[in-house]
Design a protein around this motif. Structure first.
Motif, PDB file in Angstrom:
ATOM      1  N   VAL A   1      -5.774   9.745   0.612  1.00 35.41           N
ATOM      2  CA  VAL A   1      -4.494   9.111   0.258  1.00 35.41           C
ATOM      3  C   VAL A   1      -4.169   9.401  -1.206  1.00 35.41           C
ATOM      4  O   VAL A   1      -3.044   9.776  -1.560  1.00 35.41           O
ATOM      5  CB  VAL A   1      -4.549   7.583   0.501  1.00 35.41           C
ATOM      6  CG1 VAL A   1      -3.310   6.901  -0.073  1.00 35.41           C
ATOM      7  CG2 VAL A   1      -4.676   7.275   1.983  1.00 35.41           C
TER       8      VAL A   1
ATOM      9  N   PHE B   1       5.886   4.195  -6.117  1.00 33.68           N
ATOM     10  CA  PHE B   1       4.606   4.124  -5.421  1.00 33.68           C
ATOM     11  C   PHE B   1       3.723   5.273  -5.861  1.00 33.68           C
ATOM     12  O   PHE B   1       3.909   6.398  -5.419  1.00 33.68           O
ATOM     13  CB  PHE B   1       4.801   4.175  -3.908  1.00 33.68           C
ATOM     14  CG  PHE B   1       5.138   2.848  -3.325  1.00 33.68           C
ATOM     15  CD1 PHE B   1       4.133   1.983  -2.939  1.00 33.68           C
ATOM     16  CD2 PHE B   1       6.437   2.450  -3.211  1.00 33.68           C
ATOM     17  CE1 PHE B   1       4.444   0.741  -2.433  1.00 33.68           C
ATOM     18  CE2 PHE B   1       6.756   1.204  -2.706  1.00 33.68           C
ATOM     19  CZ  PHE B   1       5.761   0.351  -2.313  1.00 33.68           C
TER      20      PHE B   1
ATOM     21  N   GLY C   1      -0.562   9.639   2.091  1.00 36.12           N
ATOM     22  CA  GLY C   1      -0.524   9.786   0.625  1.00 36.12           C
ATOM     23  C   GLY C   1       0.705  10.550   0.177  1.00 36.12           C
ATOM     24  O   GLY C   1       1.377  10.169  -0.783  1.00 36.12           O
TER      25      GLY C   1
ATOM     26  N   PHE D   1       3.711   8.290   0.486  1.00 38.92           N
ATOM     27  CA  PHE D   1       3.729   7.312  -0.609  1.00 38.92           C
ATOM     28  C   PHE D   1       4.146   7.984  -1.919  1.00 38.92           C
ATOM     29  O   PHE D   1       4.911   7.442  -2.700  1.00 38.92           O
ATOM     30  CB  PHE D   1       2.348   6.685  -0.797  1.00 38.92           C
ATOM     31  CG  PHE D   1       2.109   5.485   0.070  1.00 38.92           C
ATOM     32  CD1 PHE D   1       2.635   4.256  -0.268  1.00 38.92           C
ATOM     33  CD2 PHE D   1       1.350   5.575   1.215  1.00 38.92           C
ATOM     34  CE1 PHE D   1       2.420   3.144   0.535  1.00 38.92           C
ATOM     35  CE2 PHE D   1       1.119   4.474   2.019  1.00 38.92           C
ATOM     36  CZ  PHE D   1       1.648   3.245   1.681  1.00 38.92           C
TER      37      PHE D   1
ATOM     38  N   ALA E   1      -0.488   2.938  -3.468  1.00 40.23           N
ATOM     39  CA  ALA E   1      -0.775   3.367  -2.099  1.00 40.23           C
ATOM     40  C   ALA E   1      -2.164   2.880  -1.678  1.00 40.23           C
ATOM     41  O   ALA E   1      -2.341   2.335  -0.582  1.00 40.23           O
ATOM     42  CB  ALA E   1      -0.692   4.890  -2.010  1.00 40.23           C
TER      43      ALA E   1
ATOM     44  N   LEU F   1       5.469  -0.906   4.030  1.00 43.85           N
ATOM     45  CA  LEU F   1       4.769  -1.060   2.750  1.00 43.85           C
ATOM     46  C   LEU F   1       4.587  -2.522   2.330  1.00 43.85           C
ATOM     47  O   LEU F   1       3.907  -2.797   1.343  1.00 43.85           O
ATOM     48  CB  LEU F   1       5.524  -0.293   1.646  1.00 43.85           C
ATOM     49  CG  LEU F   1       5.746   1.194   1.917  1.00 43.85           C
ATOM     50  CD1 LEU F   1       6.531   1.822   0.782  1.00 43.85           C
ATOM     51  CD2 LEU F   1       4.414   1.902   2.074  1.00 43.85           C
TER      52      LEU F   1
ATOM     53  N   ALA G   1      -1.046  11.520  -2.524  1.00 44.49           N
ATOM     54  CA  ALA G   1      -0.028  10.885  -3.370  1.00 44.49           C
ATOM     55  C   ALA G   1       0.199  11.696  -4.642  1.00 44.49           C
ATOM     56  O   ALA G   1       1.340  11.838  -5.098  1.00 44.49           O
ATOM     57  CB  ALA G   1      -0.448   9.462  -3.718  1.00 44.49           C
TER      58      ALA G   1
END
Lengths: 170, 455
Positions: free
Chosen positions: B68, B40, B31, B34, B45, A154, B72
Motif C-alpha cells: 500500500v 491521502f 495504494g 489512495f 492510507a 475511506l 501510494a
C-alpha cells in the motif's frame, strides 16, 4: 470581466513595501513571544526574528534596485527586459471563484456534503459550459463519487445531510 | 551470510503463498488509488487500512501494508503529472517536470518515467537493504538533532536551484516559507503567530500547505481559463490542451539514458530513508536538486525533461525500503507511515529491534523480498494504468477546473476531518495565487517550508 492591470515596476515596489511592513510588524510582535524556559537558551521568537530580518533585507534590496532602475530609465537608460511589463489580475472572476468556494465550504459545514458538492459542481459547470444536462449529470456523478470514495470507502467524516453514513447494504 | 541462506527458502515460500501474492497485488492497487487522491498520503492510507490487517497472517499483513505504501508513493505522481496536483507530499518535485511534459502532449512518457523510476528505486533500495541492513541501521542511529539540522540546511540550498529571473523574489518566497513553518508550538516553549486560535497550535499541516501552494494556484488558473464560447480574452497563462506528440513513448533506449539518474536517486532515497525524520518528501527534494547539480543542462530542469521526473520518483520510492531499516532494526519509526507499519508488527506480537534480525527467522527477509515482488507488481499496474489515466490530461479545462477545486476542498477536509484546514487551504491558496501573479514562485515557499519543519 474586470481585469486590473498593474505596471510591473510599480507592482514590485508595492510588493516589496508590503512585505517590508509585514516583516517590521511581525518582528515587533515576536517580542511578545514567551521567553526561554531556561536561561541562556533561545526563546520562541529567535528563529522568526532571524527570518524576518532576512525578509526585510531582501525587501530593501528589491526596493533599492527597483528605484535605481526607474531612475536610470528616467535618465534615458535602456529598461531591462520585462521591467515595465503589465501584470493582469482577473479580479472579478477571481472574486467570483473565491465567493463560490467560500459558499461551498459554508454549505459543506452547515448543510452537508451532498448539497455542497452537487450545487458547486452543478452551478460552476453550467456557468462554464452553458449545458444544463452535462452540468446536472456531472454534479450527480461527482456527488456520488465523493460519497462512495470518501465517506464509504475511506471513512472520512464529511458532514452529511441525508445520505446514510452506515448504509444497510454495507 | 549463512543465516541469509537458511532463511531464504522459507522466505521465498512465504512470498510464493497465493494469499500473500494476492495481498501484495491488492495492496499496490489500493495504494495507487489512495495516492491519486489529494490529502491521502501513504500514512493516511496505512492508518485507514490498519484494521484490515487484524485478520491477516503477520507476513501477509506487513507485505500488504508495505505494498500500500509503495503504491501510494507512486500514485501521488499521477495527478502531479496530469493536473499539477501532487497526490502525496512526496510528489511535489514530480510536478516540476512532469506537469510541463504532460502539457507538451507527452503525458504517457511522463507517467512511464515515473513508474519505471519508482520501481527501480524500490528494487535497488530493497537489494541494498538485504545486503547492508544492519550497517545502515547503525549509521541512521548516529544522526541526532545536529546532523538532522545539517540535513535541513543542506536541503535549504535547493532554493539556489530555483533562482529565476528575479533572485530577490525567490529569496522573499523562501523567507515566507520559513516563516510559515514557524507558526504554532515552538520547541523552545510557547506559541508563535497563532492569534489565540487552537487550530493553529500544531502549525500548518504539510499536506494543506502543499495543496494550497502547488495545487490551488493551478486550480484557480483552470477556473480562470475562460471558455472560448464566452468570447472573452483568455488568460495569458491559459492551460493549453495539446494532441499527443510522436515522442510520447518511453522505450528501452530512453530507460538506458536514465540509469545513472535512477541510481543516484535510489541511493539518495535509501540513505535519506534510513534517517529517522526526513521521509520521502525531503528525499525527493534533495534528489531533484542533486540531479540538477549533476546535469550538463541544468537550465532545462523545470521545462519537462526526463531526469526531472526520474530522480525524485526513484528516490521517494527508495525511501520505503530505506525507512524500514531503522524501523525493523532499531524500532525507530522515521515517519507516520512507518509508525503504522510498526504498529502492524507489534499487533502481531513481533517486537522490532536488533533481535528481530537474529531471532525473527525468515520474516525480515520475506518483507524485503515482498518489497521486490510488490515493485514488480507496481510496474505492471502502473504500465497498464497509464492507458486509463492519460485521458485525464485531455479533459477540457472548463470541466476539469470545478472538479479539481471540489476534490481539493474535500481532500483537505479528509486529511483531518477539519473545516479549519479547509479555510487554511482557501486563505493560503489565494495567497499563493497572488504571489504567482506578482512574480513570486510558490516553489521556494513550499520547498523551504518542508525543510523548515526539520530545522
Amino acid at each position: 470581466m474586470t481585469d486590473i492591470i498593474f505596471r510591473k515596476a510599480k507592482a514590485d515596489r508595492v510588493l516589496f513595501s508590503f512585505f517590508l511592513l509585514l516583516a517590521i510588524a511581525a518582528f515587533a510582535w515576536t517580542f511578545t513571544f514567551p521567553p526561554p524556559a531556561l536561561r541562556g537558551y533561545p526563546g520562541a521568537g529567535l528563529f522568526p526574528q532571524l527570518i524576518l530580518i532576512g525578509l526585510a533585507l531582501f525587501c530593501i534590496a528589491g526596493l533599492v534596485r527597483n528605484i535605481r532602475t526607474t531612475r536610470a530609465i528616467a535618465n534615458s537608460a535602456a529598461a531591462p527586459k520585462d521591467f515595465d511589463a503589465d501584470i493582469r489580475l482577473a479580479a472579478s472572476p477571481l472574486a467570483t471563484i473565491l465567493v463560490g468556494l467560500t459558499l461551498f465550504i459554508a454549505v459543506l459545514q452547515f448543510a452537508g456534503m451532498e448539497p455542497a458538492v452537487f450545487l458547486y459542481l452543478g452551478i460552476t459547470l453550467y456557468m462554464r459550459t452553458r449545458r444544463a444536462l452535462l452540468a446536472l449529470i456531472s454534479a450527480v456523478l461527482g456527488t456520488t463519487a465523493v460519497y462512495f470514495i470518501f465517506v464509504q470507502a475511506l471513512g472520512v467524516h464529511l458532514p452529511l445531510l441525508f445520505l446514510p453514513r452506515y448504509p444497510g447494504w454495507w | 551470510m549463512e543465516g541469509f541462506f537458511d532463511n531464504a527458502i522459507p522466505a521465498l515460500g512465504l512470498i510464493a503463498d497465493p494469499v500473500n501474492l494476492a495481498l501484495i497485488v491488492t495492496g499496490v492497487v489500493l495504494g495507487v488509488v489512495f495516492g491519486v487522491l489529494p490529502g491521502f498520503g501513504g500514512a493516511q492510507a496505512l492508518a485507514l487500512l490498519f484494521p484490515f490487517t487484524f485478520a491477516m497472517e503477520p507476513a501477509g499483513a506487513i507485505m500488504f501494508m508495505v505494498s500500500v505504501y509503495s503504491g501510494a508513493e507512486y500514485g501521488g505522481s499521477i495527478p502531479a503529472i496530469l493536473i499539477r496536483t501532487p497526490g502525496t507530499t512526496a510528489a511535489i518535485m514530480t510536478v516540476l517536470d512532469g506537469a510541463p511534459m504532460a502539457k507538451q502532449g507527452r503525458p504517457r512518457r511522463a507517467l512511464m518515467i515515473s513508474v519505471v523510476s519508482g520501481v527501480c528505486g524500490g528494487l535497488i533500495s530493497s537489494l541494498i537493504f538485504i545486503v547492508a541492513a544492519t550497517g545502515l541501521a547503525w549509521v541512521g542511529l548516529q544522526f541526532g538533532p545536529p546532523e538532522l539540522f545539517a540535513v535541513g540546511v543542506f536541503g535549504l540550498a535547493i532554493i539556489g536551484s530555483f533562482v529565476g529571473k528575479d533572485p530577490t523574489k525567490t529569496f522573499i518566497g523562501a523567507a515566507i516559507g520559513l516563516l510559515l513553518a514557524t507558526i504554532g508550538s515552538s520547541q523552545f516553549s510557547g506559541m508563535r503567530f497563532v492569534f489565540d486560535q487552537p487550530w493553529l497550535f500544531d502549525g500548518i499541516p504539510l499536506i494543506v500547505m502543499i495543496i494550497a501552494m502547488l495545487a490551488a494556484p493551478e486550480a484557480f488558473k483552470l477556473m480562470l481559463n475562460r471558455p472560448a464560447s464566452a468570447g472573452a480574452a483568455a488568460e495569458e497563462d491559459e492551460v493549453v490542451q495539446l494532441a499527443a506528440r510522436p515522442d510520447d513513448r518511453f522505450g528501452f533506449a530512453d530507460f538506458r539514458k536514465l540509469i545513472p539518474t535512477i541510481l543516484r536517486g535510489s541511493l539518495l532515497g535509501t540513505a535519506v530513508g534510513a534517517l529517522p525524520g526526513p521521509g520521502p518528501t525531503v528525499a525527493a527534494v534533495i534528489a531533484y536538486n542533486e540531479e540538477k547539480r549533476w546535469s550538463k543542462t541544468p537550465e532545462k530542469f523545470g521545462t519537462g525533461i526526463d531526469e526531472g521526473i526520474s530522480a525524485p520518483e526513484a528516490s521517494n520510492n527508495a525511501v520505503v525500503a530505506g525507512a524500514m531499516v531503522p524501523a525493523l532494526a532499531l524500532g525507530i519509526p522515521g515517519s507516520g507511515a512507518i509508525a503504522v507499519l510498526l504498529g502492524v508488527l507489534i499487533s502481531k506480537g513481533i517486537v522490532p529491534g536488533p533481535s528481530l534480525f537474529s531471532e525473527g527467522g525468515p520474516l525480515v527477509l520475506a518483507i524485503f523480498l515482498g518489497l521486490i515482488v510488490c515493485n514488480i507488481v507496481l510496474l505492471a499496474v502502473g504500465t497498464l494504468g497509464v492507458r486509463a489515466f492519460v485521458p485525464l490530461a485531455n479533459l477540457p479545462a472548463s470541466i476539469l477546473g470545478p472538479f479539481v477545486l471540489a476534490l481539493l476542498v474535500i481532500g483537505t477536509y479528509a486529511f483531518d476531518n477539519s473545516i479549519a484546514h479547509v479555510l487554511m487551504f482557501l486563505v493560503l491558496g489565494t495567497f499563493a495565487y497572488l504571489l504567482e501573479r506578482f512574480g513570486i514562485s510558490t516553489l521556494p515557499v513550499i520547498l523551504v517550508f518542508v525543510m523548515g519543519l526539520i530545522i
